[in-house]
Structures are given as structure tokens and as C-alpha cells.
Write an enzyme that holds these catalytic residues in place. Structure first.
Site, short mmCIF file in Angstrom:
data_model
loop_
_atom_site.label_atom_id
_atom_site.label_comp_id
_atom_site.label_asym_id
_atom_site.label_seq_id
_atom_site.Cartn_x
_atom_site.Cartn_y
_atom_site.Cartn_z
CB THR A 117 56.26 17.05 23.83
OG1 THR A 117 55.21 16.35 23.31
CG2 THR A 117 55.69 18.59 24.16
CD GLU A 164 55.30 13.59 5.22
OE1 GLU A 164 53.93 13.82 4.67
OE2 GLU A 164 55.82 12.67 5.63
CB ALA A 169 63.05 14.36 9.79
CE LYS A 240 61.37 7.80 13.25
NZ LYS A 240 62.80 7.85 12.92
N1 NAP Z 1 65.49 15.77 17.04
C1 NAP Z 1 64.97 15.21 15.86
O1 NAP Z 1 65.79 15.15 15.05
C2 NAP Z 1 63.46 14.63 15.52
C3 NAP Z 1 63.55 14.16 14.38
C4 NAP Z 1 62.13 13.68 14.24
C5 NAP Z 1 61.04 13.65 15.20
N2 NAP Z 1 61.52 14.06 16.34
C6 NAP Z 1 60.34 14.10 17.31
O2 NAP Z 1 60.16 15.58 17.74
C7 NAP Z 1 59.83 15.51 19.25
C8 NAP Z 1 60.59 16.70 19.79
O3 NAP Z 1 62.27 16.34 19.77
P1 NAP Z 1 63.42 17.08 20.49
O4 NAP Z 1 64.38 16.77 19.82
O5 NAP Z 1 62.63 18.68 20.28
O6 NAP Z 1 62.95 16.86 21.96
P2 NAP Z 1 63.71 17.78 23.12
O7 NAP Z 1 64.49 18.51 22.95
O8 NAP Z 1 63.65 16.63 24.23
O9 NAP Z 1 62.26 18.56 23.65
C9 NAP Z 1 61.16 18.25 24.20
C10 NAP Z 1 60.31 19.70 24.64
O10 NAP Z 1 59.08 19.20 24.97
C11 NAP Z 1 58.87 19.56 26.26
N3 NAP Z 1 57.87 18.86 27.20
C12 NAP Z 1 58.00 17.58 27.79
N4 NAP Z 1 56.76 17.09 28.03
C13 NAP Z 1 55.81 18.13 27.82
C14 NAP Z 1 54.49 18.17 28.10
N5 NAP Z 1 53.66 17.34 28.69
N6 NAP Z 1 53.76 19.53 27.76
C15 NAP Z 1 54.38 20.38 27.11
N7 NAP Z 1 55.87 20.53 26.90
C16 NAP Z 1 56.61 19.24 27.33
C17 NAP Z 1 60.11 19.95 27.01
O11 NAP Z 1 60.25 20.78 28.05
P3 NAP Z 1 61.34 21.31 28.81
O12 NAP Z 1 61.90 22.51 27.95
O13 NAP Z 1 60.74 22.01 29.95
O14 NAP Z 1 61.89 19.96 29.27
C18 NAP Z 1 60.81 20.24 25.74
O15 NAP Z 1 60.74 21.76 25.59
C19 NAP Z 1 60.01 14.30 19.67
O16 NAP Z 1 58.76 13.49 19.76
C20 NAP Z 1 61.00 13.66 18.76
O17 NAP Z 1 60.70 12.27 18.58
C21 NAP Z 1 62.60 14.52 16.74
#
Ligand code: NAP
Length: 397
Positions: A117, A164, A169, A240
Site C-alpha cells: 500500500t 528492499e 525498487a 528514501k
Molecule cells: N509503482 C512503483 O513503481 C513503485 C516503486 C517503488 C515503491 N513503490 C511503493 O509501493 C507501494 C504501492 O505502490 P502502487 O503503485 O502499487 O500503489 P497503488 O496502485 O496506489 O496501490 C495501492 C493499493 O493499496 C491499497 N490500500 C490503500 N490503503 C490500504 C489499507 N489501509 N489497507 C489495505 N490496502 C490499502 C489500495 O486499495 P484499493 O485498490 O482499494 O484502492 C491499492 O490496492 C507504494 O507505497 C509505493 O510508494 C511503488
């Protein structure tokens, strides 16, 4: 399901969570069984199979979840496929709490929670889980960039904690820095470009483009958050930098990180609607940023948006670096970290690679989960049946 396999609870099924489920499902289909997914939770709902009896969400069920969520449907619309069995729960947060409470009771079930999340509400529940003997793997930076005491409580169980993917990433930045720190190599400085979005912007500026043009291009290409100010504020890079600083044992808080935002407060989301920022605000920033680019070029340097972790301090913002340095040579969306230490001196250790993207991030968190699977205590062998009077080492007399 094989006895002894760890059971995985995926919290968050957006871009990263779904890519993680896809990678696990693919391994299952290839008969390379990794961990058994037993629950998937989003911001509203949860799907859960059996704990501790060992049922798992089958690969076909995982594909069904991925398909539903990618179509914008909720977990309630996931259909049972083949032998897939699960229960749907209306309240995901409540289900997560129940699973965490079950950790202690089912300590030997080897539960792992993967936080995919972007929420700051998961820290408390994860802390409870780790204290109850579960493993924790994070893509979410927020649980470890909140109060320092929470950070130490989460991470002190080193064998059951991995994060990690929170920095760089899938690139092994945290593992590398941890190895140096543990082996007593004294790190004197870390400097890194830790945002693919800002890397793209810096390369565009270097090519002579206006700031407004390159930010609009980055948004159109999907490199920025929906509101690019989430990237341009530098807060994500600050988190970070804080993670890298804390790896060295520095007792810093997020508020201690000095952050240079690329827009002034009066252009922030609380004061200016997104459309106005994109159409007018950005144009007003062109001249001052072009001046910084010119000044850097005049000193034969390159302007970078970098995190610097040095002398007990973290700073994040625009810096001029030597053109011939690794940071100075960096182009495009790659992340890069230079580490100067007793061993890596005068030339720094340099790590470079893709620092974002849902698949790269998911493969980083999956590698963490598999390491936790190796580290968690084994499931004890079932107690042997007590021998009867007529038995001698299992042979009936
Ligand atoms: N995307 C990247 O390239 C990347 C790279 C490195 C790190 N990250 C990190 O990885 C994490 C996820 O990124 P993402 O791009 O996948 O984000 P995202 O697409 O916005 O997905 C977030 C997910 O978390 C769920 N969620 C939100 N609050 C929650 C809670 N309290 N309990 C349970 N589920 C909850 C949301 O539910 P709903 O589906 O119901 O909205 C959604 O399914 C973030 O912290 C981000 O900073 C991402």
C-alpha cells in the site's frame, strides 16, 4: 499445499500488489512453488482462504483477482475458479487485524505480510504482526519513515523484516548498504538520484528543454504521479534518504531532512488547483530553473536532483555535481547511488538501474519474501504418536 511453506498475506493490490500476485501465480503455474498466498486485502475488502489449515488461493484465483482489480472492479466480484476456495470479507482492515492476531496462535504457520500500500495506517498493525512472530516485507516506505521508535521496533527483528523495494525498487541498495555497515566499513557519504521522474526532468533540462515542457512530457508519458507536484516536492526522495540514513543507525526523523521543493508553497496543492499549476505555475518556474542549469554548465558541472546523506545530515534538492562523476553521467529515469566509504575510496561504489516500475518493485518484494521464507523458523514436525505397550521402535511385537 506443501506443509511448511510460508503463508503470504498481500496487503494492497494496486500496481505493485497485482504485479506481485502475477509473479507468484506464474511460479505456481511453472510448478516452482514459492509461498502460498492465503489472503489479499485492499483498502476496502479482503479475500481469505484457510489459516492455519493451509489452503491457499490457487494460481487461477490469483489471475481472477488480477483481472477484476485491473478492470476497476472490487474484490467482491472475484469468482471462484477450479478448486479455488476463499471467503470474501466486507471489511479489509478488520480482516487484517484478525490475521495479525492469529499470528501468535499460529506462530508455526510462518505468516508473512507484504505491505504493497502507500498508506500510513499499516505501521501499527505490522508492528503487532512482527512482534507476534510474523515476517514483514515492505514496498511501502511509510511504516519505516515515521517515528524512529516505530522504525527500530519494526526492524529490530532483522530476520523477519525486509524492505528492499522501498528505496530503488528492485535494486539491492538496502542490502548493499546493510552489508557495508555490518562489516564495519565506515560510510562517509551517500549521494543518489532516487527518483526516476526527477531524473527524466533533469535530463530534459540538460538537453535545453524548458522546465514546463519537460514536466508536461513526463506527465504525458506516465512517469509522474497524477499530480506531478507529488514528485516535484521531493518528499518521496526525502523518505528514501531517511531510510539510507537510518540504516547507519542515525536517529533522524523525516522533519530533520532538508528538502528543496521544485515549486514554492504558493503553488502547492493546497493553494493552486492542478490545472492552474500545469498551465501557469510551471511557466513561472521556467526562468529560475533555466538559470540554475546555466550556472551548473558554466562551472562545467551537471545539475541533478539528489539525496545526500553525509555527516549525520540528509539533504534533498538540486546540486551541481562533476560532469564526469557517475551522477553527472546519469541520463533518463534510472536511479543511481554513489557510496563513499573506507573501502570504496577515492572512487565510490556505484549502483545504477531501474528504480521504479511495478514489475521491478514486485520482483524486489518477492525476493524479500523468499528470503524471509528461508529465515523464518521451520514448522515443527508433528509429535510422534505415543508408542503402545506392544510396540518396540514402531514394530508391533
Ligand atoms: N509503482 C512503483 O513503481 C513503485 C516503486 C517503488 C515503491 N513503490 C511503493 O509501493 C507501494 C504501492 O505502490 P502502487 O503503485 O502499487 O500503489 P497503488 O496502485 O496506489 O496501490 C495501492 C493499493 O493499496 C491499497 N490500500 C490503500 N490503503 C490500504 C489499507 N489501509 N489497507 C489495505 N490496502 C490499502 C489500495 O486499495 P484499493 O485498490 O482499494 O484502492 C491499492 O490496492 C507504494 O507505497 C509505493 O510508494 C511503488
Amino acid at each position: 499445499m506443501e506443509a511448511g511453506r510460508s503463508k503470504l498475506i498481500v496487503v494492497g493490490c494496486g500496481g505493485v500488489g497485482l504485479a506481485l500476485l502475477e509473479q507468484i501465480a506464474l511460479l505456481e503455474k511453472q510448478d516452482k512453488h514459492s509461498v502460498a498466498v492465503v489472503a489479499v486485502i485492499d483498502s476496502k475488502h479482503a479475500l481469505c482462504s484457510g489459516i492455519p489449515e493451509g489452503r491457499q488461493l490457487t494460481a487461477d484465483t490469483l489471475y481472477e483477482i488480477i483481472s477484476c482489480k485491473r478492470q476497476g472492479k472490487d474484490l467482491g466480484s472475484v469468482k471462484r475458479v477450479d478448486r479455488g476456495e476463499f471467503n470474501f470479507h466486507e471489511n479489509g482492515a478488520e480482516m487484517l487485524k484478525t490475521l495479525v492476531n492469529s499470528c501468535e496462535e499460529f506462530r508455526h504457520s510462518r505468516l508473512i505480510f507484504a505491505d504493497c500500500t502507500a498508506s500510513d495506517s499499516t505501521a501499527a498493525v505490522l508492528l503487532e504482526a512482527v512482534q507476534n512472530g510474523a515476517g514483514i516485507a515492505l514496498a511501502n516506505k511509510k511504516p519505516i519513515t515515521g517515528p524512529y521508535d516505530v522504525y527500530t521496533a519494526l526492524t529490530q527483528q532483522g530476520k523477519s523484516f525486509r524492505a528492499e523495494s522501498t528505496c530503488g525498487a528492485g535494486m539491492p541498495l538496502i542490502a548493499t548498504v546493510t552489508r557495508l555497515v555490518r562489516s564495519g566499513d565506515k560510510i562517509s557519504k551517500m549521494a543518489g538520484a532516487l527518483s526516476g521522474t526527477l531524473g527524466y526532468v533533469m535530463s530534459g533540462l540538460e538537453d535545453g528543454k524548458a522546465f514546463s515542457q519537460v514536466v508536461r512530457e513526463a506527465k504525458a508519458a506516465g512517469y509522474t504521479e497524477p499530480d506531478p507536484r507529488d514528485d516535484l516536492s521531493g518528499t518521496d526522495v526525502a523518505r528514501k534518504a531517511l531510510i539510507l540514513a537510518r540504516l547507519q543507525g542515525w536517529r533522524l526523523e523525516l522533519a530533520d531532512v532538508t528538502v528543496e521543493s521544485l515549486f514554492p508553497t504558493e503553488m502547492g496543492p493546497d493553494s493552486m488547483p492542478l490545472n492552474n499549476f500545469m498551465n501557469e505555475g510551471l511557466l513561472a518556474l521556467d526562468a529560475p530553473i533555466a538559470k540554475r542549469v546555466e550556472e551548473a554548465a558554466a562551472s562545467d558541472g551537471a545539475l541533478r536532483y539528489a539525496a545526500t546523506v553525509q555527516d549525520g545530515k540528509c539533504t534533498v534538492g538540486l546540486v551541481v555535481v562533476p560532469k564526469q562523476s557517475a551522477l553527472g553521467q546519469l541520463r533518463g529515469t534510472d536511479n543511481l547511488l554513489e557510496v563513499c566509504s573506507g573501502c570504496y575510496n577515492p572512487n565510490p561504489l556505484v549502483l545504477q538501474g531501474r528504480g521504479a516500475g511495478t514489475e521491478t518493485t514486485a520482483s524486489g518484494i518477492l525476493a524479500d519474501i523468499l528470503e524471509l521464507d528461508d529465515c523464518l523458523p521451520p514448522v515443527p514436525e508433528p509429535e510422534p504418536e505415543p508408542a503402545c505397550d506392544n510396540c518396540f521402535y514402531g514394530f508391533v511385537l
